[in-house]
Design an enzyme around this catalytic site. Structure first.
Site, mmCIF file in Angstrom:
data_model
loop_
_atom_site.group_PDB
_atom_site.id
_atom_site.type_symbol
_atom_site.label_atom_id
_atom_site.label_comp_id
_atom_site.label_asym_id
_atom_site.label_seq_id
_atom_site.Cartn_x
_atom_site.Cartn_y
_atom_site.Cartn_z
ATOM 1 N N HIS A 21 1.085 -0.990 -0.177
ATOM 2 C CA HIS A 21 -0.041 0.403 -0.326
ATOM 3 C C HIS A 21 1.072 1.390 -0.335
ATOM 4 C CE1 HIS A 21 -2.856 2.465 1.468
ATOM 5 N NE2 HIS A 21 -2.230 3.422 1.860
ATOM 6 N N GLU A 22 2.306 1.025 0.750
ATOM 7 C CA GLU A 22 3.017 3.180 0.670
ATOM 8 C C GLU A 22 3.864 2.404 0.328
ATOM 9 O OE1 GLU A 22 2.606 5.114 3.018
ATOM 10 O OE2 GLU A 22 0.305 3.473 4.175
ATOM 11 N N HIS A 25 2.046 4.784 -2.586
ATOM 12 C CA HIS A 25 2.225 5.851 -2.902
ATOM 13 C C HIS A 25 3.394 6.184 -3.172
ATOM 14 C CE1 HIS A 25 -2.220 6.501 -0.481
ATOM 15 N NE2 HIS A 25 -1.161 5.489 0.079
ATOM 16 N N ASP A 216 -43.279 -30.327 0.446
ATOM 17 C CA ASP A 216 -44.008 -30.332 -0.509
ATOM 18 C C ASP A 216 -45.734 -28.828 -0.818
ATOM 19 O OD1 ASP A 216 -42.142 -32.276 -1.783
ATOM 20 O OD2 ASP A 216 -43.818 -33.119 -1.208
#
Length: 409
Positions: A21-22, A25, A216
């Protein structure tokens, strides 16, 4: 040993998720001509680091996140004269928004790739609703073994069949409680056995409760015999039924897995958004669980709790669920970071968009652009949001330590 291995492995998966994730960036910032000063995993005191080029890379003592320090991310950040041409605040708005969204995009892509890998390797849980809530098989509910940790195979005649339950029956009520689907049947039966055990009914014995099924198109009343059994060290009830369509796994080839991954991702994304919306109302049950209340199945967990869950899944050899939990974590991080509040990525992106819209309105009035937002003015919002996130996160961590979520009761 397998549990500890699973905990460590999932914690490593979380670490890789945060790191990527970092890294999203960082790579986006450099591609957009910005200066990245620091790239760290964790918070607090520095444990280890090294410098290459203009960037310091390292690990910090508290492994609960990470950060990518970009020069001039706000107008309030100090910078050097040498960094002046590379400041984030001097770049076009679309580049700034792209950099803030890059980490989120990485999480989404990573989650999709994990799901695709699961689809090809194991198949995926069907996203279609069960074909029917009808009983598909009646059988022996349990082989009572001390310390058993997994549910036994469903074979032979069991208490449900002895009670008159037939293949094709749909449960309408058990002990006066309405049944809307097979999860309700499982929950009701397990609770009846749990209560019976607390009342002194021995394992292997049965309790009888009034039950209504649809057969049924006709309502049929039965005296359902619920057997008291032990599973994973806990006394619960069982009757010995399986349901048509429940737990169905769809198989895929690498080609068909593309569509299957898209469908599963869409459903998982919707569930993630719904979970985030419901997050505030789940806070108090987490607090109650710290003081002994039962931890709810849909309880939020921290990285500690997620790693604990990963350990349980590995212990049960549930590798498909292990990987899908990691994919789910990536989608949650992506959606969570989209929340338009600082200090989250979505909050920074919203400020950039606000600057752009504000400057457009100023031009219509014949005024000069207003320049980057003074973050001092939004600090109260940042402090409140950070405080809420900190309190919520610490509460969940404490709950994960004293009363962790049990996937296999």
């Amino acid at each position: 040993m397998s549990f500890a291995f699973g905990v460590v492995l999932f914690a490593l998966g979380i670490g890789v998720t945060i790191a990527l994730h970092e890294a999203g960036h960082m790579v986006a910032a450099r591609a957009c001509g910005m200066r990245v000063r620091r790239y760290f995993i964790g918070f607090g005191p520095t444990v280890w680091s090294f410098t290459r080029g203009h960037t310091e890379y390292g690990l910090k003592a508290i492994p609960l996140g990470g950060f990518c320090d970009i020069a001039g991310m706000t107008v309030n950040d100090p910078w050097t004269e040498e960094e002046e041409p590379h400041l984030m605040i001097h770049k076009p708005a679309w580049r700034r928004v792209f950099v803030m969204m890059a980490g989120i995009l990485v999480n989404i892509v990573l989650g999709v790739l994990i799901i695709f890998g699961v689809a090809v390797s194991f198949g995926l849980p069907s996203t279609a609703p069960p074909k029917a809530e009808a009983v598909d098989l009646v059988c022996t509910p349990d082989v009572v073994e001390e310390g058993a940790t997994t549910a036994p195979s469903c074979t032979g005649e069991g208490s449900a069949e002895a009670s008159g339950v037939q293949v094709g029956d749909t449960f309408l009520s058990i002990d006066g409680e309405r049944i809307d689907g097979f999860p309700d049947v499982i929950a009701a039966v397990q609770e009846l056995g749990r209560t019976a055990g607390q009342d002194g009914v021995a394992r292997g014995d049965t309790v009888t409760v009034p039950t209504t099924v649809d057969r049924d198109g006709e309502r049929v009343d039965l005296d359902l015999q619920v057997q008291v059994v032990e599973r994973a060290g806990e006394t619960v009830g069982a009757i010995g039924v399986q349901f048509d369509g429940s737990g169905q796994i769809d198989d895929y080839t690498p080609l068909t897995a593309i569509g299957g991954t898209a469908d599963f991702t869409w459903n998982l994304g919707k569930q993630t958004v719904e979970a985030l919306i419901d997050l505030p109302q789940r806070y108090w049950p987490v607090v109650e669980s710290i003081f002994g209340a039962e931890r709810q199945a849909d309880s939020p967990v921290s990285v500690v709790g997620a790693s604990h869950a990963g350990g349980q899944l590995v212990e049960q050899n549930q590798w498909m669920a292990f990987l899908l939990l990691l994919a789910n974590l990536n989608f949650f991080l992506a959606v969570f970071n989209l929340v338009p509040l600082p200090p989250l990525d979505g909050g920074h992106a919203v400020i950039v968009i606000y600057e752009k819209l504000r400057d457009r309105l100023r031009r219509l009035r014949g005024l000069e652009p207003g320049g980057p937002v003074d973050y001092v003015k939004v600090m109260p919002v940042t402090y409140v949001a950070t405080g809420i996130l900190l309190v919520f996160g610490l509460t969940v961590i404490v709950a994960d330590v004293v009363n962790p979520l049990q996937l296999f009761p």
